[in-house]
Design a protein around this motif. Structure first.
Motif, PDB file in Angstrom:
ATOM      1  N   GLY A 161       0.778  -1.224   0.000  1.00 50.15           N
ATOM      2  CA  GLY A 161       0.000   0.000   0.000  1.00 50.15           C
ATOM      3  C   GLY A 161       0.809   1.273   0.000  1.00 50.15           C
ATOM      4  N   GLU A 162       2.102   1.183   0.179  1.00 51.04           N
ATOM      5  CA  GLU A 162       2.951   2.375   0.196  1.00 51.04           C
ATOM      6  C   GLU A 162       3.487   2.650  -1.204  1.00 51.04           C
ATOM      7  OE1 GLU A 162       4.788   1.525   4.692  1.00 51.04           O
ATOM      8  OE2 GLU A 162       6.032   1.276   2.891  1.00 51.04           O
ATOM      9  N   PRO A 163       3.714   3.913  -1.549  1.00 56.40           N
ATOM     10  CA  PRO A 163       4.369   4.199  -2.832  1.00 56.40           C
ATOM     11  C   PRO A 163       5.813   3.738  -2.770  1.00 56.40           C
ATOM     12  CG  PRO A 163       4.136   6.206  -1.532  1.00 56.40           C
ATOM     13  CD  PRO A 163       3.372   5.143  -0.797  1.00 56.40           C
ATOM     14  N   VAL A 164       6.308   3.261  -3.878  1.00 56.82           N
ATOM     15  CA  VAL A 164       7.707   2.812  -3.915  1.00 56.82           C
ATOM     16  C   VAL A 164       8.606   4.024  -3.721  1.00 56.82           C
ATOM     17  CG1 VAL A 164       9.505   1.750  -5.315  1.00 56.82           C
ATOM     18  CG2 VAL A 164       7.164   0.859  -5.400  1.00 56.82           C
ATOM     19  N   PRO A 165       9.458   4.008  -2.700  1.00 57.44           N
ATOM     20  CA  PRO A 165      10.315   5.172  -2.453  1.00 57.44           C
ATOM     21  C   PRO A 165      11.390   5.314  -3.525  1.00 57.44           C
ATOM     22  CG  PRO A 165      10.897   3.376  -0.980  1.00 57.44           C
ATOM     23  CD  PRO A 165       9.664   2.945  -1.709  1.00 57.44           C
ATOM     24  N   ALA A 166      11.858   6.526  -3.702  1.00 56.03           N
ATOM     25  CA  ALA A 166      12.855   6.804  -4.748  1.00 56.03           C
ATOM     26  C   ALA A 166      14.064   5.895  -4.688  1.00 56.03           C
ATOM     27  CB  ALA A 166      13.280   8.276  -4.662  1.00 56.03           C
ATOM     28  N   PRO A 167      14.609   5.564  -3.495  1.00 60.64           N
ATOM     29  CA  PRO A 167      15.807   4.716  -3.458  1.00 60.64           C
ATOM     30  C   PRO A 167      15.589   3.295  -3.963  1.00 60.64           C
ATOM     31  CG  PRO A 167      15.547   5.914  -1.394  1.00 60.64           C
ATOM     32  CD  PRO A 167      14.275   6.095  -2.161  1.00 60.64           C
ATOM     33  N   LEU A 168      14.313   2.875  -4.149  1.00 61.88           N
ATOM     34  CA  LEU A 168      14.052   1.507  -4.603  1.00 61.88           C
ATOM     35  C   LEU A 168      13.434   1.444  -5.995  1.00 61.88           C
ATOM     36  CD1 LEU A 168      12.719  -0.332  -1.405  1.00 61.88           C
ATOM     37  CD2 LEU A 168      15.022  -0.307  -2.382  1.00 61.88           C
ATOM     38  N   ARG A 169      13.263   2.579  -6.643  1.00 58.38           N
ATOM     39  CA  ARG A 169      12.649   2.554  -7.973  1.00 58.38           C
ATOM     40  C   ARG A 169      13.596   1.920  -8.988  1.00 58.38           C
ATOM     41  NH1 ARG A 169      10.503   8.753  -7.454  1.00 58.38           N
ATOM     42  NH2 ARG A 169       8.898   8.324  -5.861  1.00 58.38           N
ATOM     43  N   GLY A 170      13.038   0.989  -9.765  1.00 56.73           N
ATOM     44  CA  GLY A 170      13.837   0.309 -10.776  1.00 56.73           C
ATOM     45  C   GLY A 170      14.825  -0.683 -10.206  1.00 56.73           C
ATOM     46  N   ALA A 171      14.564  -1.183  -9.001  1.00 60.24           N
ATOM     47  CA  ALA A 171      15.519  -2.072  -8.328  1.00 60.24           C
ATOM     48  C   ALA A 171      15.635  -3.431  -9.009  1.00 60.24           C
ATOM     49  CB  ALA A 171      15.102  -2.264  -6.874  1.00 60.24           C
ATOM     50  N   VAL A 172      16.785  -4.057  -8.795  1.00 61.16           N
ATOM     51  CA  VAL A 172      16.986  -5.473  -9.093  1.00 61.16           C
ATOM     52  C   VAL A 172      16.770  -6.202  -7.771  1.00 61.16           C
ATOM     53  CG1 VAL A 172      18.565  -7.248  -9.916  1.00 61.16           C
ATOM     54  CG2 VAL A 172      18.678  -4.925 -10.862  1.00 61.16           C
ATOM     55  N   ALA A 173      15.864  -7.189  -7.755  1.00 64.08           N
ATOM     56  CA  ALA A 173      15.491  -7.806  -6.486  1.00 64.08           C
ATOM     57  C   ALA A 173      15.617  -9.320  -6.522  1.00 64.08           C
ATOM     58  CB  ALA A 173      14.056  -7.421  -6.112  1.00 64.08           C
ATOM     59  N   ALA A 174      16.097  -9.873  -5.415  1.00 58.69           N
ATOM     60  CA  ALA A 174      16.067 -11.315  -5.200  1.00 58.69           C
ATOM     61  C   ALA A 174      14.713 -11.678  -4.614  1.00 58.69           C
ATOM     62  CB  ALA A 174      17.182 -11.736  -4.249  1.00 58.69           C
ATOM     63  N   ARG A 185       6.156  -8.164   1.397  1.00 54.62           N
ATOM     64  CA  ARG A 185       4.821  -8.328   0.827  1.00 54.62           C
ATOM     65  C   ARG A 185       3.985  -9.225   1.726  1.00 54.62           C
ATOM     66  NH1 ARG A 185       2.367  -4.922  -2.355  1.00 54.62           N
ATOM     67  NH2 ARG A 185       0.564  -5.864  -3.347  1.00 54.62           N
ATOM     68  N   ARG A 186       2.799  -8.773   2.094  1.00 52.71           N
ATOM     69  CA  ARG A 186       1.932  -9.576   2.943  1.00 52.71           C
ATOM     70  C   ARG A 186       1.439 -10.793   2.162  1.00 52.71           C
ATOM     71  NH1 ARG A 186      -1.162  -5.892   4.138  1.00 52.71           N
ATOM     72  NH2 ARG A 186      -2.820  -6.235   2.616  1.00 52.71           N
ATOM     73  N   PHE A 187       1.666 -11.982   2.729  1.00 51.79           N
ATOM     74  CA  PHE A 187       1.189 -13.196   2.075  1.00 51.79           C
ATOM     75  C   PHE A 187      -0.195 -13.507   2.623  1.00 51.79           C
ATOM     76  CE2 PHE A 187       0.668 -17.509   0.767  1.00 51.79           C
ATOM     77  CZ  PHE A 187       1.360 -17.584  -0.428  1.00 51.79           C
ATOM     78  N   PHE A 196       1.406 -12.260 -11.306  1.00 48.33           N
ATOM     79  CA  PHE A 196       2.458 -12.024 -10.318  1.00 48.33           C
ATOM     80  C   PHE A 196       3.591 -11.214 -10.942  1.00 48.33           C
ATOM     81  CE2 PHE A 196       6.434 -13.201  -8.214  1.00 48.33           C
ATOM     82  CZ  PHE A 196       6.128 -13.084  -6.862  1.00 48.33           C
ATOM     83  N   VAL A 197       3.971 -11.575 -12.149  1.00 51.11           N
ATOM     84  CA  VAL A 197       5.085 -10.883 -12.802  1.00 51.11           C
ATOM     85  C   VAL A 197       4.647  -9.532 -13.352  1.00 51.11           C
ATOM     86  CG1 VAL A 197       6.758 -10.982 -14.690  1.00 51.11           C
ATOM     87  CG2 VAL A 197       6.253 -13.043 -13.355  1.00 51.11           C
ATOM     88  N   ALA A 198       3.582  -9.517 -14.162  1.00 50.81           N
ATOM     89  CA  ALA A 198       3.164  -8.267 -14.798  1.00 50.81           C
ATOM     90  C   ALA A 198       2.562  -7.289 -13.801  1.00 50.81           C
ATOM     91  CB  ALA A 198       2.144  -8.571 -15.902  1.00 50.81           C
ATOM     92  N   GLY A 199       1.778  -7.802 -12.845  1.00 50.86           N
ATOM     93  CA  GLY A 199       1.103  -6.913 -11.917  1.00 50.86           C
ATOM     94  C   GLY A 199       1.959  -6.490 -10.741  1.00 50.86           C
ATOM     95  N   LEU A 200       2.519  -7.471 -10.025  1.00 48.20           N
ATOM     96  CA  LEU A 200       3.287  -7.150  -8.822  1.00 48.20           C
ATOM     97  C   LEU A 200       4.698  -6.680  -9.141  1.00 48.20           C
ATOM     98  CD1 LEU A 200       3.731  -7.052  -5.763  1.00 48.20           C
ATOM     99  CD2 LEU A 200       4.234  -9.506  -5.840  1.00 48.20           C
ATOM    100  N   LEU A 201       5.459  -7.534  -9.838  1.00 45.85           N
ATOM    101  CA  LEU A 201       6.873  -7.221 -10.040  1.00 45.85           C
ATOM    102  C   LEU A 201       7.082  -6.007 -10.935  1.00 45.85           C
ATOM    103  CD1 LEU A 201       8.434 -10.791 -10.493  1.00 45.85           C
ATOM    104  CD2 LEU A 201       7.952  -9.520  -8.383  1.00 45.85           C
ATOM    105  N   ARG A 202       6.333  -5.949 -12.040  1.00 46.35           N
ATOM    106  CA  ARG A 202       6.578  -4.891 -13.026  1.00 46.35           C
ATOM    107  C   ARG A 202       5.776  -3.616 -12.729  1.00 46.35           C
ATOM    108  NH1 ARG A 202      10.467  -2.584 -15.450  1.00 46.35           N
ATOM    109  NH2 ARG A 202      10.215  -2.122 -17.662  1.00 46.35           N
ATOM    110  N   GLU A 212       3.488  -2.773 -10.142  1.00 41.83           N
ATOM    111  CA  GLU A 212       3.372  -2.239  -8.784  1.00 41.83           C
ATOM    112  C   GLU A 212       4.723  -1.867  -8.171  1.00 41.83           C
ATOM    113  OE1 GLU A 212       1.548  -3.660  -4.474  1.00 41.83           O
ATOM    114  OE2 GLU A 212       0.774  -4.530  -6.337  1.00 41.83           O
ATOM    115  N   LEU A 213       5.689  -2.783  -8.248  1.00 44.51           N
ATOM    116  CA  LEU A 213       6.989  -2.525  -7.630  1.00 44.51           C
ATOM    117  C   LEU A 213       7.971  -1.869  -8.584  1.00 44.51           C
ATOM    118  CD1 LEU A 213       7.469  -5.785  -5.517  1.00 44.51           C
ATOM    119  CD2 LEU A 213       6.383  -3.624  -4.879  1.00 44.51           C
TER     120      LEU A 213
END
Length: 339
Positions: A29-42, A114-116, A128-134, A136-137
């Protein structure tokens, strides 16, 4: 429990360096903060953040550095197993607080928590990929382990993720299994749990790559340790499967001090045989720690929990246990996450 300046707190052996910048944590529910925009994530649950997980983290940091992007981890709370089987308590190696502390020390720039819930559990692989990863995040790339599954009914496999990432303009890297010390069996959270359930702290720490630790608030007990000459700081550990026994430990206090000690985890069969409790005696320390957060790491096993015929016999053995803990701690060189 009893603050003394008799012995200064000494640093732990071989500390793992921590990142300088504070950890950025993003939640639902939070906006993605600037330091994490476009991140590479495990991506993953990262229970224990063991040597296999750390291979993913190293890969994320490498790819993020090469592309000029932030490095991050996407993890899930509660653990999916707790969501699907709420009636079966799970022995978690790292709760959320411990997980975030370790990720910070490993130099990750941020964590998406992310709340499961039922909504996420019912999300298909493509969404999951198109909606959450791409969408939303806003990730630019992902790194997963060789056995990562995702999406409704675990329909998403590493191969499926690679294909969906290609469709959505996301880089994707799959990291092969990691075997500790050249062994054949891959490192796994299950293997670490089994070692701790057997009291084999040395093997668990080897698979983790650091000393396993727990965190909690110091609570009031029956003050019996103070009467016996061994005042303890007591923690109640939720759903902990650690073998009952005596351990050599180090503890990080709320003020940053790190102290050596000896701890008992169990039911106190000599006295009340009550609910399991971690009781930690800190060497050369006195003070009131009640209500403070404390982290306790386990350096080694000393003996199992037993019932003594008298308090005097117990005290005599406690002196032996403390001496054994001092010797073990003086020799141990396993890296620490406590700083």
């Amino acid at each position: 429990m009893p603050s003394s300046d008799e012995t200064a707190a000494r640093p732990v052996a071989a500390p793992i360096p921590s990142s300088v910048a504070p950890l950025v944590v993003h939640r639902d529910g939070e906006p993605v903060p600037a330091p994490l925009r476009g991140a590479v994530a495990a991506l993953g649950n990262f229970d224990g953040i063991h040597q296999g997980h750390r291979a993913l983290i190293a890969t994320v940091r490498e790819l993020a550095s090469a592309s000029g992007r932030p490095s991050a981890v996407l993890t899930f709370e509660p653990h999916p197993r707790e969501f699907f089987a709420p009636g079966r308590p799970m022995f978690r190696l790292t709760g959320e607080a411990e997980k975030l502390a370790v990720l910070h020390r490993l130099g990750i720039g941020g964590v998406f928590v992310r709340r499961f819930d039922a909504g996420l559990a019912g999300t298909g692989a493509a969404a999951f990929v198109a909606g959450l990863l791409r969408a939303e995040l806003g990730l630019s790339g992902v790194v997963i382990g060789h056995d990562f599954h995702f999406g409704r009914g675990r329909e998403g496999t590493p191969a499926v993720l690679e294909a969906l990432c290609a469709e959505n303009g996301l880089a994707c890297r799959v990291v092969p299994a990691v075997a500790a010390g050249g062994g054949e069996a891959p490192v796994s959270s299950s293997a670490i749990r089994a070692a701790l359930e057997a009291g084999d702290v040395a093997s668990a720490n080897h698979l983790l790559g650091y000393r396993w630790f727990v965190e909690g608030e110091v609570r009031h007990g029956d003050k019996r340790g103070r009467v016996l000459g061994f005042p303890t700081a007591n923690l109640s550990l939720s759903s902990c499967g650690l073998a009952h026994g005596i351990y050599a430990v180090r503890a990080r206090l709320a003020d940053g001090q790190v102290r050596d000690g000896v701890a008992s985890y169990g039911r106190r069969p000599t006295f009340d045989d009550g609910a399991p409790l971690l009781e930690t005696y800190l060497f050369d320390f006195a003070g009131d720690l009640y209500g403070q957060r404390m982290q306790v790491e386990f350096a080694g096993w000393i003996r199992g929990e037993v019932r003594f015929e008298s308090a005097e016999a117990l005290v005599a053995r406690m002196h032996e246990d403390a001496a054994a803990a001092r010797r073990l701690l003086a020799q141990d060189r396993t890296p620490s996450m406590l700083g």
